[in-house]
Design a protein around this motif. Sequence first.
Motif, PDB file in Angstrom:
ATOM      1  N   ASN A 170       2.649  -2.003   2.774  1.00 47.68           N
ATOM      2  CA  ASN A 170       1.913  -1.009   3.544  1.00 47.68           C
ATOM      3  C   ASN A 170       0.860  -1.720   4.383  1.00 47.68           C
ATOM      4  O   ASN A 170      -0.148  -2.166   3.874  1.00 47.68           O
ATOM      5  CB  ASN A 170       1.263  -0.008   2.598  1.00 47.68           C
ATOM      6  N   PRO A 209      -0.414  -0.890  -5.553  1.00 46.67           N
ATOM      7  CA  PRO A 209      -0.915  -0.034  -4.477  1.00 46.67           C
ATOM      8  C   PRO A 209       0.148   0.970  -4.055  1.00 46.67           C
ATOM      9  O   PRO A 209       1.340   0.754  -4.253  1.00 46.67           O
ATOM     10  CB  PRO A 209      -1.221  -1.019  -3.350  1.00 46.67           C
ATOM     11  N   LYS A 210      -0.320   2.064  -3.443  1.00 46.88           N
ATOM     12  CA  LYS A 210       0.617   3.048  -2.918  1.00 46.88           C
ATOM     13  C   LYS A 210       1.296   2.453  -1.695  1.00 46.88           C
ATOM     14  O   LYS A 210       0.638   1.914  -0.808  1.00 46.88           O
ATOM     15  CB  LYS A 210      -0.111   4.329  -2.534  1.00 46.88           C
ATOM     16  N   LYS A 211       2.623   2.558  -1.648  1.00 46.97           N
ATOM     17  CA  LYS A 211       3.372   2.047  -0.508  1.00 46.97           C
ATOM     18  C   LYS A 211       3.927   3.219   0.286  1.00 46.97           C
ATOM     19  O   LYS A 211       4.213   4.273  -0.264  1.00 46.97           O
ATOM     20  CB  LYS A 211       4.546   1.187  -0.959  1.00 46.97           C
ATOM     21  N   PHE A 252      -5.967  -7.160   1.607  1.00 47.58           N
ATOM     22  CA  PHE A 252      -6.046  -5.774   2.053  1.00 47.58           C
ATOM     23  C   PHE A 252      -7.377  -5.235   1.551  1.00 47.58           C
ATOM     24  O   PHE A 252      -7.619  -5.192   0.350  1.00 47.58           O
ATOM     25  CB  PHE A 252      -4.897  -4.949   1.460  1.00 47.58           C
ATOM     26  N   SER A 282      -8.586   0.638  -2.997  1.00 43.57           N
ATOM     27  CA  SER A 282      -7.534   0.041  -2.157  1.00 43.57           C
ATOM     28  C   SER A 282      -7.863  -1.364  -1.677  1.00 43.57           C
ATOM     29  O   SER A 282      -7.629  -1.689  -0.518  1.00 43.57           O
ATOM     30  CB  SER A 282      -7.238   0.938  -0.961  1.00 43.57           C
ATOM     31  N   CYS A 283      -8.399  -2.204  -2.553  1.00 38.06           N
ATOM     32  CA  CYS A 283      -8.685  -3.589  -2.202  1.00 38.06           C
ATOM     33  C   CYS A 283      -7.866  -4.494  -3.112  1.00 38.06           C
ATOM     34  O   CYS A 283      -7.982  -4.394  -4.337  1.00 38.06           O
ATOM     35  CB  CYS A 283     -10.165  -3.893  -2.356  1.00 38.06           C
ATOM     36  N   ASP A 311      -1.739   6.096  10.958  1.00 44.43           N
ATOM     37  CA  ASP A 311      -0.839   6.225   9.821  1.00 44.43           C
ATOM     38  C   ASP A 311       0.588   6.059  10.327  1.00 44.43           C
ATOM     39  O   ASP A 311       1.059   6.865  11.124  1.00 44.43           O
ATOM     40  CB  ASP A 311      -1.025   7.585   9.164  1.00 44.43           C
ATOM     41  N   ARG A 356      -9.829  -2.044   1.523  1.00 46.67           N
ATOM     42  CA  ARG A 356      -9.836  -0.597   1.714  1.00 46.67           C
ATOM     43  C   ARG A 356      -8.565  -0.131   2.425  1.00 46.67           C
ATOM     44  O   ARG A 356      -8.589   0.748   3.280  1.00 46.67           O
ATOM     45  CB  ARG A 356     -11.094  -0.140   2.435  1.00 46.67           C
ATOM     46  N   GLY A 357      -7.447  -0.779   2.084  1.00 47.83           N
ATOM     47  CA  GLY A 357      -6.139  -0.384   2.585  1.00 47.83           C
ATOM     48  C   GLY A 357      -5.740  -0.973   3.915  1.00 47.83           C
ATOM     49  O   GLY A 357      -4.635  -0.736   4.394  1.00 47.83           O
TER      50      GLY A 357
END
Length: 146
Positions: A125, A116-118, A82, A58-59, A137, A84-85
């Motif tokens: 995100n 990335p996951k949104k 971003f 997640s970078c 979260d 690690r998210g």
Amino acid sequence: MASSLPPAVAKLAIKVKPLFAKRLGGGHNLYQTLSLLPKDGVGSYVAQARWAAKGIPSCYWYVTRVKLKDGGLHGKAWGRLFWRGVVQFRLRGRRPVKEEELIKGGLKYGWVRVHPKKDHASDVNIPVKNISGTVADPVADPKKPA
């Protein structure tokens, strides 16, 4: 050196060169990667290929502005990091600066486009750090215990 070759061989040499560069791990620099994307990569997510190879999840960079030169081989790009998210902020004095920053190392490493996951609540995100330092979260159900 290419001028001393016959024209048919020179054409073949030009076509073969990028294949060897990719095979040797050269890949595309940041500006070549962005030049292949719509709107020169503005609004896309990119990451250094070595981050995935090192197992860093997640970078990535969210690209906000691009100025390309020399047909997309060189230029400047700005965005948000971003790591690690979690979105990273620069500090000006003691205050975080919530603006885009220059993406450094664009020519040094191979870059790839990432997806990335949104979350469904926002377009980008952006996890929020609360005062205790834990990441909240934004889409978690407050009724369910963690």
